[in-house]
Design a protein around this motif. Structure first.
Motif, PDB file in Angstrom:
ATOM      1  N   PHE A 186      -5.421 130.127  49.823  1.00 62.49           N
ATOM      2  CA  PHE A 186      -6.421 130.743  50.684  1.00 62.49           C
ATOM      3  C   PHE A 186      -6.023 131.776  51.480  1.00 62.49           C
ATOM      4  CE2 PHE A 186      -8.633 129.783  54.877  1.00 62.49           C
ATOM      5  CZ  PHE A 186      -9.889 129.542  54.388  1.00 62.49           C
ATOM      6  N   PRO A 187      -6.677 132.510  51.836  1.00 61.78           N
ATOM      7  CA  PRO A 187      -6.124 134.099  52.488  1.00 61.78           C
ATOM      8  C   PRO A 187      -5.885 134.147  53.805  1.00 61.78           C
ATOM      9  CG  PRO A 187      -8.415 134.537  51.682  1.00 61.78           C
ATOM     10  CD  PRO A 187      -8.004 133.098  51.457  1.00 61.78           C
ATOM     11  N   PHE A 188      -5.699 132.945  54.440  1.00 67.08           N
ATOM     12  CA  PHE A 188      -5.314 132.864  55.858  1.00 67.08           C
ATOM     13  C   PHE A 188      -4.425 131.821  56.091  1.00 67.08           C
ATOM     14  CE2 PHE A 188      -9.970 134.292  55.996  1.00 67.08           C
ATOM     15  CZ  PHE A 188      -9.900 135.591  57.048  1.00 67.08           C
ATOM     16  N   GLU A 189      -3.667 132.002  57.169  1.00 70.85           N
ATOM     17  CA  GLU A 189      -2.272 131.185  57.261  1.00 70.85           C
ATOM     18  C   GLU A 189      -2.806 129.638  57.361  1.00 70.85           C
ATOM     19  OE1 GLU A 189      -0.500 131.900  60.916  1.00 70.85           O
ATOM     20  OE2 GLU A 189       0.029 134.268  60.494  1.00 70.85           O
ATOM     21  N   GLY A 190      -3.936 129.331  57.784  1.00 68.76           N
ATOM     22  CA  GLY A 190      -4.573 128.045  57.836  1.00 68.76           C
ATOM     23  C   GLY A 190      -6.032 127.975  57.800  1.00 68.76           C
ATOM     24  N   TYR A 191      -6.578 126.743  57.429  1.00 68.92           N
ATOM     25  CA  TYR A 191      -7.846 126.390  57.659  1.00 68.92           C
ATOM     26  C   TYR A 191      -8.196 126.173  59.142  1.00 68.92           C
ATOM     27  CZ  TYR A 191      -8.323 125.733  52.425  1.00 68.92           C
ATOM     28  OH  TYR A 191      -8.472 125.912  51.417  1.00 68.92           O
ATOM     29  N   ARG A 192      -9.367 126.939  59.412  1.00 67.12           N
ATOM     30  CA  ARG A 192     -10.057 126.590  60.774  1.00 67.12           C
ATOM     31  C   ARG A 192     -10.672 125.331  60.729  1.00 67.12           C
ATOM     32  NH1 ARG A 192     -13.559 131.880  62.181  1.00 67.12           N
ATOM     33  NH2 ARG A 192     -12.091 133.617  62.334  1.00 67.12           N
ATOM     34  N   ALA A 193     -10.849 124.618  61.963  1.00 65.77           N
ATOM     35  CA  ALA A 193     -11.611 123.387  61.737  1.00 65.77           C
ATOM     36  C   ALA A 193     -12.959 123.474  61.087  1.00 65.77           C
ATOM     37  CB  ALA A 193     -11.960 123.127  63.319  1.00 65.77           C
ATOM     38  N   GLY A 194     -13.302 122.695  60.214  1.00 68.63           N
ATOM     39  CA  GLY A 194     -14.392 122.744  59.337  1.00 68.63           C
ATOM     40  C   GLY A 194     -14.333 123.497  57.919  1.00 68.63           C
ATOM     41  N   GLN A 195     -13.518 124.291  57.912  1.00 66.38           N
ATOM     42  CA  GLN A 195     -13.308 125.340  56.758  1.00 66.38           C
ATOM     43  C   GLN A 195     -13.025 124.642  55.440  1.00 66.38           C
ATOM     44  OE1 GLN A 195     -10.780 128.604  57.853  1.00 66.38           O
ATOM     45  NE2 GLN A 195     -12.485 130.094  57.358  1.00 66.38           N
ATOM     46  N   ARG A 196     -11.738 123.597  55.475  1.00 68.65           N
ATOM     47  CA  ARG A 196     -11.576 122.801  54.536  1.00 68.65           C
ATOM     48  C   ARG A 196     -12.807 122.088  54.128  1.00 68.65           C
ATOM     49  NH1 ARG A 196      -6.712 121.891  52.434  1.00 68.65           N
ATOM     50  NH2 ARG A 196      -5.368 122.586  54.260  1.00 68.65           N
ATOM     51  N   LYS A 197     -13.482 121.384  54.968  1.00 71.89           N
ATOM     52  CA  LYS A 197     -14.478 120.548  54.497  1.00 71.89           C
ATOM     53  C   LYS A 197     -15.609 121.318  53.675  1.00 71.89           C
ATOM     54  CE  LYS A 197     -17.127 116.797  56.342  1.00 71.89           C
ATOM     55  NZ  LYS A 197     -17.781 115.967  57.757  1.00 71.89           N
ATOM     56  N   LEU A 198     -16.029 122.503  54.529  1.00 72.71           N
ATOM     57  CA  LEU A 198     -17.004 123.296  53.826  1.00 72.71           C
ATOM     58  C   LEU A 198     -16.633 123.684  52.567  1.00 72.71           C
ATOM     59  CD1 LEU A 198     -19.576 124.853  53.852  1.00 72.71           C
ATOM     60  CD2 LEU A 198     -18.558 126.823  55.086  1.00 72.71           C
ATOM     61  N   ALA A 199     -15.321 124.230  52.352  1.00 73.77           N
ATOM     62  CA  ALA A 199     -14.746 124.793  51.062  1.00 73.77           C
ATOM     63  C   ALA A 199     -14.749 123.671  49.919  1.00 73.77           C
ATOM     64  CB  ALA A 199     -13.414 125.394  50.946  1.00 73.77           C
ATOM     65  N   GLY A 200     -14.393 122.413  50.333  1.00 76.38           N
ATOM     66  CA  GLY A 200     -14.489 121.340  49.603  1.00 76.38           C
ATOM     67  C   GLY A 200     -15.696 120.944  49.075  1.00 76.38           C
ATOM     68  N   ALA A 201     -16.725 120.930  50.062  1.00 78.74           N
ATOM     69  CA  ALA A 201     -18.155 120.471  49.518  1.00 78.74           C
ATOM     70  C   ALA A 201     -18.637 121.618  48.588  1.00 78.74           C
ATOM     71  CB  ALA A 201     -18.917 120.279  50.927  1.00 78.74           C
ATOM     72  N   VAL A 202     -18.400 122.801  48.789  1.00 82.47           N
ATOM     73  CA  VAL A 202     -18.886 124.001  47.846  1.00 82.47           C
ATOM     74  C   VAL A 202     -18.356 123.531  46.554  1.00 82.47           C
ATOM     75  CG1 VAL A 202     -18.695 126.558  47.291  1.00 82.47           C
ATOM     76  CG2 VAL A 202     -19.067 125.490  49.724  1.00 82.47           C
ATOM     77  N   TYR A 203     -16.985 123.492  46.284  1.00 83.34           N
ATOM     78  CA  TYR A 203     -16.217 123.256  45.249  1.00 83.34           C
ATOM     79  C   TYR A 203     -16.886 121.860  44.414  1.00 83.34           C
ATOM     80  CZ  TYR A 203     -12.908 123.143  41.250  1.00 83.34           C
ATOM     81  OH  TYR A 203     -12.363 123.138  40.098  1.00 83.34           O
ATOM     82  N   ARG A 204     -17.001 121.069  45.150  1.00 84.71           N
ATOM     83  CA  ARG A 204     -17.725 119.835  44.488  1.00 84.71           C
ATOM     84  C   ARG A 204     -19.176 119.810  43.880  1.00 84.71           C
ATOM     85  NH1 ARG A 204     -14.924 117.323  48.785  1.00 84.71           N
ATOM     86  NH2 ARG A 204     -16.842 117.120  49.895  1.00 84.71           N
ATOM     87  N   THR A 205     -19.838 120.771  44.966  1.00 84.72           N
ATOM     88  CA  THR A 205     -21.239 121.116  44.182  1.00 84.72           C
ATOM     89  C   THR A 205     -21.309 121.883  43.057  1.00 84.72           C
ATOM     90  OG1 THR A 205     -21.917 120.668  46.755  1.00 84.72           O
ATOM     91  CG2 THR A 205     -23.555 122.074  45.186  1.00 84.72           C
ATOM     92  N   ILE A 206     -20.439 122.850  42.955  1.00 80.85           N
ATOM     93  CA  ILE A 206     -20.370 123.638  41.860  1.00 80.85           C
ATOM     94  C   ILE A 206     -19.819 122.632  40.627  1.00 80.85           C
ATOM     95  CG2 ILE A 206     -19.107 125.346  40.552  1.00 80.85           C
ATOM     96  CD1 ILE A 206     -18.931 126.968  43.288  1.00 80.85           C
ATOM     97  N   GLU A 207     -19.062 121.822  40.889  1.00 78.08           N
ATOM     98  CA  GLU A 207     -18.316 121.003  39.683  1.00 78.08           C
ATOM     99  C   GLU A 207     -19.478 120.126  39.402  1.00 78.08           C
ATOM    100  OE1 GLU A 207     -14.207 118.818  39.352  1.00 78.08           O
ATOM    101  OE2 GLU A 207     -15.298 118.182  41.307  1.00 78.08           O
ATOM    102  N   GLU A 208     -20.377 119.635  40.105  1.00 73.92           N
ATOM    103  CA  GLU A 208     -21.393 118.552  39.724  1.00 73.92           C
ATOM    104  C   GLU A 208     -22.795 119.340  39.430  1.00 73.92           C
ATOM    105  OE1 GLU A 208     -21.720 115.288  42.680  1.00 73.92           O
ATOM    106  OE2 GLU A 208     -19.465 115.255  42.723  1.00 73.92           O
ATOM    107  N   GLY A 209     -22.948 120.460  39.478  1.00 75.23           N
ATOM    108  CA  GLY A 209     -24.074 121.126  39.118  1.00 75.23           C
ATOM    109  C   GLY A 209     -25.412 121.046  39.987  1.00 75.23           C
ATOM    110  N   LYS A 210     -25.096 120.899  41.350  1.00 77.13           N
ATOM    111  CA  LYS A 210     -26.073 120.514  42.504  1.00 77.13           C
ATOM    112  C   LYS A 210     -26.192 121.626  43.338  1.00 77.13           C
ATOM    113  CE  LYS A 210     -26.228 115.730  41.644  1.00 77.13           C
ATOM    114  NZ  LYS A 210     -25.872 115.595  40.346  1.00 77.13           N
ATOM    115  N   LYS A 211     -27.050 121.274  44.594  1.00 76.33           N
ATOM    116  CA  LYS A 211     -27.355 122.160  45.418  1.00 76.33           C
ATOM    117  C   LYS A 211     -26.867 121.672  46.693  1.00 76.33           C
ATOM    118  CE  LYS A 211     -31.853 123.625  43.670  1.00 76.33           C
ATOM    119  NZ  LYS A 211     -33.386 123.580  43.807  1.00 76.33           N
ATOM    120  N   LEU A 212     -26.163 122.251  47.635  1.00 80.18           N
ATOM    121  CA  LEU A 212     -25.485 122.037  48.866  1.00 80.18           C
ATOM    122  C   LEU A 212     -26.340 122.700  49.928  1.00 80.18           C
ATOM    123  CD1 LEU A 212     -23.440 120.449  50.710  1.00 80.18           C
ATOM    124  CD2 LEU A 212     -21.968 122.614  50.133  1.00 80.18           C
ATOM    125  N   PHE A 213     -26.836 122.310  51.144  1.00 76.17           N
ATOM    126  CA  PHE A 213     -27.500 122.756  52.380  1.00 76.17           C
ATOM    127  C   PHE A 213     -26.467 122.480  53.368  1.00 76.17           C
ATOM    128  CE2 PHE A 213     -30.918 121.808  49.218  1.00 76.17           C
ATOM    129  CZ  PHE A 213     -31.640 122.798  49.099  1.00 76.17           C
TER     130      PHE A 213
END
Length: 767
Positions: free
Chosen positions: A188-215
């Motif tokens: 990850f190209p920053f020293e750490g994740y901001r609040a909420g960033q890790r959760k959003l990034a994880g949700a994006v990856y899982r959505t791609i993995e499962e072939g769904k849509k994320l809002f």
């Protein structure tokens, strides 16, 4: 030894090797009257019981040690005639068939021979014929060219084709190895994740993995761009994706996306990222004209583009507009067409929504298999609702056809008469309606027939005459008619037809009320869709309007900023249209007192230019009366600002300003979305009104449609789009951890629970 396989569709393969010559003029025949697919189907209906159509074929061809080419595609027809296997390739054309010669289009023969080779692999002893069938899109007339061939000749041809493609294939493989190795090492190209960033990034990856849509509703400051691009890049490295489309509505958002990819590249990522810029902006010529006579970059484009692509991709990874322009000048090729060709080879494409969703503009050479391995990252997704309506709607104006009727009266009487028929019909409509608009759910069938006849004559003229003085006007009207007929085919219960008269003009519009289904269809086939915005509220409305399905995901993240950073005030002045004159002076004095209380840089957002200009005049008078001209500098947004004027407007927000800045702007405009005035560059934001769109015919028919299907039509047409503008405008204030500021909401409706609950939680907590 492990062999790396490069996949290429037959059409892409032969176009890469055999395309030559110049970019043709802006005209491309895309006849709506008889489309190419219909021409194909008409011929295929005549096939016998043993004949086959749309036959999927594939073959692997060795290129050199450790590398092979897998080519595939669909053969139009596989026929048996008198003991001979006939491979038919069908092409539709607007050219007169008598003008065609056997070798007019080598690329067509190359495509047919590739299919014949793949058939020959499984029928090595059969006699083979290659048949190229041209069908005229207007008349349905057919002309065939036939060549007898032997498998060894086809094999020699395909091996030579593959050898000419090999340098490009080797570049792709070398790049892919570097890319995947770099992604495996990428952190990850920053020293750490901001609040909420890790959760959003994880949700994006899982959505791609499962072939769904994320809002995802992700407030300002979370870092939405890096939180969506980083997991998508990781998904490429893990074999879930081959490509990312980062879709935006505004130029500034494209820059932010480029910065995110650039930051990852600075940490070692090797990824080809291409930014697409509108033709009008990137064209090197003063006047856009894609004719070899007018443009040296169009002349001989296909003779030079392969070398340009190889050079660019072997030297660069982040292909921004300046980079594309530099290589386009070096190789003397059109920068816009070059950017499109680069996009088909890129791992990530940064572009406007319309390259995916708009049927008129979308990237046509994307194949089904590629889509399955592509994710769409849709930035500021709230904008896609109205953009979707625009993409799937179309209109015709009487004045356009009257102008063509007059312009071509002598030069092309047939074209003039066709334009006159459309004009006469619309003139009769105007006489029938008078000044009253008409809304109904019927297609205008007579108008449609006349437009089809006009298109036939326009295509004949454009194909025969080449560019002339009226070409630009004719092309605009021709494409408008094409768009109208394209929408005719989409028309269903989600549409209305409305007709408006204005002085001597008449406009007939096929208006898409609910774009959700068509957005869903346009996005079909892509592996995953990530819709994200700071203002995707209320979630149910956006899921409805953007085509969510029951199993798709929703994510709402809290603000990462501290409570102390933001102060929110509400002022109960009515800004309703009927009250504006009465409250104009109290509002101006409120704004003036605010900047006196707390000097700094302020943005005042209004729902319209007219209202803004009225209050600005009163504000200036009050400022003069209080003798504050030296202490308070005023700025006013104007309609149609140039890029230089926009930059000048924003540069006035300087943290070192010695005077207070009061800048007047409009909600939903260029300064209410996508701009970052961090730190002391912005002290306060005032949002005047609740952003409701102006009452009008289109909004009212949207209201009536959603009311009829059981939704709250007024909210769908007015309240939710309006409040989104409020949230975007207010979101300009706190952009980083160091920002502090005051947000003032001016309207008595903010005191009503209905409007209060549409405000972000962090605003409600700080009132």
């Amino acid at each position: 030894m492990h062999v790396v396989q490069v996949q290429a569709a037959v059409r892409h393969l032969v176009e890469y090797v055999y395309r030559s010559g110049s970019i043709e003029s802006g005209y491309r025949s895309t006849s709506s009257l008889i489309e190419g697919t219909k021409a194909h189907q008409n011929i295929q209906r005549q096939y016998g019981e043993e004949d086959r159509k749309e036959v999927y074929l594939s073959a692997e061809i060795p290129l050199d040690e450790g590398l092979s080419l897998l080519m595939d595609g669909r053969c139009d027809g596989l026929l048996r005639r008198d003991g001979v296997l006939v491979i038919e390739e069908i092409k539709s054309t607007a050219r007169e068939l008598s003008e065609l010669e056997e070798m007019s289009y080598p690329v067509h023969w190359a495509q047919a021979k590739c299919y014949a080779y793949m058939i020959g692999l499984s029928h090595p002893s059969e006699r083979l014929q290659v048949m190229l069938t041209y069908v005229h899109v207007e008349t349905g007339e057919q002309r065939r060219f036939v060549q007898d061939t032997e498998f060894r000749d086809l094999e020699r041809f395909v091996l030579e084709l593959a050898a000419r493609y090999a340098p490009y294939a080797r570049l792709l493989v070398s790049h892919q190895r570097k890319r995947d190795a770099s992604i495996a090492q990428l952190e990850f190209p920053f020293e750490g994740y901001r609040a909420g960033q890790r959760k959003l990034a994880g949700a994006v990856y899982r959505t791609i993995e499962e072939g769904k849509k994320l809002f995802a509703k992700a407030p300002t400051g979370i870092g939405k761009t890096i939180s969506t691009t980083f997991p998508a890049v990781k998904a490429i490295g893990n074999g879930l994706l081959q490509r990312i489309f980062y879709l935006t509505a505004k130029t500034i958002a494209r820059t932010v996306a480029e910065e995110a990819f650039g930051r990852m590249m600075a940490r070692g990522l090797h990824l080809h990222t291409v930014t697409l810029t509108a033709k009008e902006k990137i064209c090197f010529q003063e006047t856009v004209s894609c004719n070899k006579e007018d443009c040296p970059y169009a002349d001989g484009y296909y003779d030079r583009i392969n070398e340009a692509i190889l050079d660019t991709l072997s030297q660069e990874t982040l292909l921004t507009r300046p980079v594309i322009e530099r290589y386009a000048r070096k190789h003397r090729v059109c920068p816009f067409e070059m950017s499109l060709d680069l996009a088909y080879a890129a791992d990530a494409v940064i572009c406007d929504y319309n390259y995916v969703f708009d049927p008129r503009i979308s990237l046509k050479r994307q194949y089904g298999e590629q889509k399955k391995m592509t994710a769409l990252l849709i930035d500021e997704a709230h904008n896609l609702v109205d953009r979707g309506r625009e993409m799937f709607s179309a209109a015709v104006r009487k004045s356009d056809y009257l102008a063509l009727q007059r312009a071509y009266k002598a030069a092309d009487p047939s074209l003039s008469r066709a334009a006159k028929d459309v004009n006469d019909h619309l003139l009769a409509v105007r006489k029938r309606l008078g000044d009253e608009p008409q809304v109904d759910q019927e297609l205008p069938s007579e108008l449609t027939e006349r437009l089809e006849a006009f298109i036939v004559q326009a295509e004949k003229h454009l194909a025969a005459s080449g560019p002339d003085e009226g070409t630009a006007q004719l092309l605009d009207t021709y494409y408008g008619a094409q768009a109208f007929l394209r929408v005719v085919k989409l028309y269903d219960e989600r549409y209305v037809t409305y007709t408006e008269t204005n002085r001597n003009d008449v406009t007939v519009k096929l208006f898409c009320l609910d774009p959700s289904y068509l957005l869903q269809q346009a996005g079909k086939g892509y592996r995953a869709h990530i819709y994200f915005s700071a203002t995707l509220t209320p979630g149910g409305y956006y899921r409805d309007m953007l085509g969510a399905e029951a199993e798709d995901y929703t994510l709402s993240l809290p603000t990462p900023f501290a409570k102390e950073q933001l102060t929110v005030r509400m002022e109960p002045l009515s800004t309703r249209y009927q009250d504006r004159e009465r409250t104009r002076e109290p509002l101006a004095r409120l704004l003036l007192s605010l900047v006196q209380e707390r000097p700094g840089n302020y943005l005042f957002f209004f729902p319209s230019y007219a209202y803004m200009n009225d209050v600005y005049a009163v504000f200036e008078a009050a400022k003069e009366e209080a003798d504050l001209q030296r202490e308070v500098t005023s700025l006013l947004q104007t309609n149609e600002m140039s890029e230089a004027e926009r930059e000048q407007f924003l540069s006035a927000f300087d943290a070192e300003n010695e005077t207070t800045l009061a800048a007047f702007a409009v909600m939903g405009g260029i300064f209410s979305e996508g701009i970052d005035l961090v730190g002391d560059r912005l002290t306060g934001v005032v949002v005047v009104g609740v952003g409701l769109p102006q009452l009008g015919l289109e909004r009212n028919v949207i209201r009536d449609y959603f009311s009829a299907i059981g939704k709250n039509g007024y909210d769908y047409a007015y309240v939710y789009p309006g409040m989104n503008k409020v949230l975007q405008a207010g979101g300009r204030l706190i952009r980083s951890e160091s920002d502090r500021g005051i947000l003032v909401l001016v309207d008595d409706r903010y005191f009503q629970p209905k409007y209060r609950q549409l405000l972000p939680e962090e605003w409600r907590e700080r009132i």
